[in-house]
Write an enzyme that holds these catalytic residues in place. Structure first.
Site, PDB file in Angstrom:
ATOM      1  N   SER A 261      38.501 -59.315 -48.655  1.00  0.00           N
ATOM      2  CA  SER A 261      39.134 -60.553 -48.806  1.00  0.00           C
ATOM      3  C   SER A 261      40.170 -60.409 -50.017  1.00  0.00           C
ATOM      4  CB  SER A 261      38.346 -61.909 -49.041  1.00  0.00           C
ATOM      5  OG  SER A 261      37.775 -61.767 -50.132  1.00  0.00           O
ATOM      6  N   LYS A 262      40.830 -61.247 -50.335  1.00  0.00           N
ATOM      7  CA  LYS A 262      41.816 -61.294 -51.209  1.00  0.00           C
ATOM      8  C   LYS A 262      41.476 -61.054 -52.735  1.00  0.00           C
ATOM      9  CE  LYS A 262      46.098 -63.647 -49.906  1.00  0.00           C
ATOM     10  NZ  LYS A 262      46.088 -64.935 -49.076  1.00  0.00           N
ATOM     11  N   ARG A 263      40.045 -61.675 -52.876  1.00  0.00           N
ATOM     12  CA  ARG A 263      39.679 -61.183 -54.353  1.00  0.00           C
ATOM     13  C   ARG A 263      39.143 -59.630 -54.426  1.00  0.00           C
ATOM     14  NH1 ARG A 263      34.046 -60.877 -53.574  1.00  0.00           N
ATOM     15  NH2 ARG A 263      33.708 -61.622 -51.499  1.00  0.00           N
ATOM     16  N   HIS A 264      39.287 -58.892 -53.370  1.00  0.00           N
ATOM     17  CA  HIS A 264      39.025 -57.582 -53.652  1.00  0.00           C
ATOM     18  C   HIS A 264      40.382 -56.746 -54.005  1.00  0.00           C
ATOM     19  CE1 HIS A 264      35.658 -58.399 -50.796  1.00  0.00           C
ATOM     20  NE2 HIS A 264      34.851 -57.896 -51.664  1.00  0.00           N
ATOM     21  N   GLY A 265      41.378 -57.515 -54.171  1.00  0.00           N
ATOM     22  CA  GLY A 265      42.876 -56.847 -54.560  1.00  0.00           C
ATOM     23  C   GLY A 265      43.722 -57.002 -53.498  1.00  0.00           C
TER      24      GLY A 265
END
Ligand code: GLU
Length: 493
Positions: A261-265
């Site tokens: 998801s977005k929080r992984h980069g």
């Protein structure tokens, strides 16, 4: 039989790296077998599809060199054909008119939920419990329409959907090229809608018709589509079409094991371009993300074309590892042709300094090949080149300050005179000059190097000194040294 693969993105947003990996795998299979790689833009969801998203997908694919072998197919343009196929299934008795309304279906689900809640009552007799459970299960099971075997409409002009008559019983078999044998009970498949009440085709129908019409022989996609495949197989069977092969690739997970998801980069493919990765670096990384060949880590796309096979795709989800991406990208930066690398890095240098100065351009051109092990991404490389235009780029490090004092500063003064006398300003002559300077003064390069390095680059752990001097040019080197020698008055004072 020609192998035909396809990538079928929905243009509702960017091309994320998971999609790019799917496209890459499909392209490689087609190229490996001398087949065709096709692109279908699944733009039937008019409300969510945008031309900007389509353009961004095409741009990202182009950047990665994943240009399809034919012009893209736009699913929305095939609507008449989808509708005709649905009607032909009605004619052959494989599909039917269903008059159940969305409200009927909701009422059915609500009744099922109510029965399931009633099961919580501890006072139920065993017999009542068994009966209630069976009723709840039936109501919550995949929908089998009461009109599947015909029947009269509830009213003369009652709206209807066209549904597929799902297989009655038995198993639906899938010999998945990645996951192996998978089976599903036919009862788990609903009488799925082919045409909505407004007459428009559903995604499930459109995918099957298009894959058939495009001659697709292998449908390779993310394993989030596995369930869809079990719903699509009966459509092929109802149309009496041969099944393509199917393969489902495990999704990419983050380092923490959770779904990406977005929080992984950054997830968008073009974001990686803008972060200064090379297309071949990202491709090689995506290739290894879920596929392997022995313990080889780095592949060119030509190698991959010769080696890629669906069977070697991993069954377990791969984890995104950005450090590894950097590492692989660094390899491709070092391997890039100098003039191409120059063009690629220029926009990143332009963010740091104006690049229209021809002196700087020629310094950059000369220096870049020698700096490639100083950065794994283009902005890192740009930063590593900063000393070429900025004498104070690497504001004197502590060691550099130490190197510009006492005896060392005196050495620098002598060296300046030697350099000043040198007119043939090439890497080779400068290297000879440094060597003979050391020999003449009974010094080692460990004594001469630090003050010189400090003066010309602020102490940057640049490559060898002779190339640095050559890239900067005579005037610039002498001027930079001069600012550190006694008697020099700092600019502006
Ligand atoms: N359009 C679907 C998606 O973007 C893919 C459909 C397919 O590959 O069959 O998820």
């Amino acid at each position: 039989m020609t192998v035909i693969t396809r990538f079928a993105p929905s243009p509702t947003g960017m091309l994320h790296i998971g999609g790019a990996r799917t496209a890459l795998f499909n392209a490689l299979i087609a190229r490996r077998h001398g087949g065709k790689f096709l692109l279908r833009i699944e733009d039937t969801d008019r409300a969510r599809s945008t031309p900007e998203a389509t353009a961004a997908i095409l741009e990202a694919m182009d950047w990665l060199g994943l240009t399809p072998d034919e012009a893209p197919v736009y699913q929305s343009q095939k609507m008449d054909r989808h509708i005709a196929c649905a009607h032909s299934m009605v004619e052959t008795g494989q599909a039917f008119r269903c008059y159940a309304t969305p409200e009927d279906l909701q009422a059915r689900r609500d009744a099922g939920e109510a029965k399931r809640s009633a099961l919580k009552n501890a006072d139920l007799s065993d017999a009542d419990r068994t009966r209630l459970q069976a009723e709840a299960d039936a109501l919550l099971a995949p929908f089998r329409s009461p009109w599947r075997d015909g029947g009269t409409p509830p009213a003369p002009n009652a709206p209807y959907t066209i549904r597929l008559k799902a297989p009655d019983q038995g198993m639906i078999q899938l010999d998945d090229k990645v996951q192996g044998q998978i089976t599903l009970q036919a009862e788990e498949i609903d009488d799925l809608i082919l045409l909505r009440a407004d007459g428009t085709p559903t995604y499930m129908l459109a995918v099957v018709v298009d894959d058939h019409d495009m001659g697709v022989t292998l449908v390779l996609r993310g394993d989030d589509h596995l369930r869809n495949t079990f719903r699509q197989i009966p459509i092929y069977q109802a149309m009496n079409w041969p099944l393509p092969d199917f393969g489902h690739i495990p999704l990419i997970h983050g380092q923490d094991g959770a779904k990406l998801s977005k929080r992984h980069g950054a997830l968008s493919t073009l974001a990686y371009r803008d972060l200064g990765y090379l297309p071949e670096g990202l491709s090689a990384y995506l290739l290894r993300l879920g596929w392997s060949h022995g313990d080889q880590e780095i592949f060119t796309m030509d190698e991959a074309k010769a080696l890629f096979s669906v069977e070697a795709i991993n069954k377990a989800p791969a984890r995104l590892d950005l450090a590894k991406l950097d590492d692989i990208n660094g390899h491709f930066i070092r391997a890039a042709q100098p003039d191409r690398l120059f063009k690629l890095v220029m926009p990143f240098i332009e963010k740091l300094t104006p690049v229209d100065d021809p002196v700087l351009r020629s310094r950059l051109e000369a220096a870049l090949p020698g700096l490639t092990d100083r950065g794994e991404t283009l902005p890192q490389l740009a930063e590593a080149a900063r000393f070429l235009w900025d004498a104070n780029a690497h504001a004197l490090t502590k060691n550099a300050r130490k190197a510009l004092k006492g005896e060392k500063l005196e050495t620098l003064g002598k060296l300046q005179r030697a350099l000043d006398a040198e007119n043939d300003w090439t890497i080779e002559t400068l290297q000879n000059l440094l060597d003979s300077f050391c020999a003449q003064h009974g010094l080692t390069i460990g004594q001469v190097g630090p003050p010189l390095r400090a003066a010309v680059s602020g102490g940057l752990p640049a490559p060898d000194l002779a190339p640095v001097l050559a890239w900067l040019g005579r005037d610039e080197v002498l001027a930079r040294i001069a600012t550190h020698l006694p008697g020099h008055s700092p600019a502006g004072s």
